[in-house]
Design a protein around this motif. Structure first.
Motif: not given
Length: 294
Positions: A19-26
């Protein structure tokens, strides 16, 4: 002893990392999207307008002929407008913030005033244009002159300065004012010598944001009847005027009839950005100077 399921813990940690990686990418893609759009916009404007910028364009008068048009009158009108907006906004905005934070009693009336000031920041700019037309142009009979336009734009950006000044005053450590009172200073002496100098960097930040908005607004000036084509140069606050955003607006409309007007609009946008950067740079230098001092 309570049993800990390590597999479940590892699974939750993996899901959180995902989830952290997804948020960072977004968030990264959002930032890149904004930067790409800005870069494309600047490239299009620069490629279409830089070739039209010369001394005749910068120092000439407005004209209905594209090859002879100049924007000196619009530049002077913009600077005159800022000379009205800046002192009025700073004096009224900072004074309002000082009263609300240091003098006004906390209660229902204070809460109502605070809520209305915050809500004014979201009011469409054309509403302020109607207000300026009603009060300054008609009721006070100023006409569509620099003073009326400057007061109208001051009303538009006033909530920004008030809110930013309040936050800057609240951020001043309480022990500074308490020490001043302990030395026998009055409330006004404490505000003038302790609170305002310490809060000045934050206040100037709000002023920079407000001037940046005021210099690019068009809708209020359209409502109060600022002309797009004005041959005489303004020489005082009671003269009629036009500004760079107004000229960009009307040249963009006329570009559907005459293609050269699109290049004139692009060149004027470049000049407006330069004027905006210069004014902001001066304000930032002043802010940083006080920030280092206090």
């Amino acid at each position: 002893m309570k049993y800990i399921d390590t597999a479940l813990v590892q699974k939750r940690m993996n899901s959180r990392l995902l989830l952290n990686t997804f948020a960072k990418t977004v968030f990264l893609l959002s930032t890149l999207f904004g930067l790409v759009v800005l870069a494309v916009l600047i490239f299009r404007v620069a490629s279409g307008g830089l070739g039209w910028i010369n001394m005749d364009f910068l120092t000439g008068r407005l004209s209905t002929h594209a090859d002879r048009a100049g924007i000196m009158g619009a530049i002077l009108g913009t600077l005159w407008l800022m000379l009205v907006v800046a002192p009025v906004t700073m004096f009224v905005g900072v004074g309002t913030a000082i009263y609300l934070e240091c003098y006004a009693k906390k209660g229902r009336i204070h809460s109502i005033i605070q809520t209305n000031i915050s809500n004014l920041a979201g009011v469409p700019s054309i509403v302020f244009g109607i207000l300026g037309l009603t009060i300054f142009v008609r009721a006070m009979d100023f006409g569509n002159v620099i003073l009326a336009g400057g007061l109208t734009m001051s009303l538009l950006v006033l909530p920004i300065v008030v809110v930013a000044s309040q936050e800057a005053i609240r951020a001043v450590p309480a022990h500074l004012s308490e020490a001043s009172f302990g030395m026998g200073a009055t409330k006004w002496q404490t505000i003038k010598n302790i609170i305002l100098p310490a809060a000045l960097p934050g206040i100037l930040t709000g002023a920079i944001l407000s001037l940046s908005r005021a210099i690019g607004e068009t809708a209020p000036l359209v409502v109060i009847g600022i002309p797009a084509l004005l041959i005489p140069f303004p020489g005082g606050i009671m003269d009629r005027f036009t500004v760079l955003p107004m000229q960009i607006y009307y040249w963009t409309l006329d570009s559907s009839l005459v293609a050269e007007y699109a290049n004139l609009a692009a060149a004027t946008i470049v000049v407006l950005l330069v004027v905006l950067f210069l004014l902001n740079s001066i304000a930032i230098v002043i802010r940083n100077k006080f920030q280092q001092r206090y």
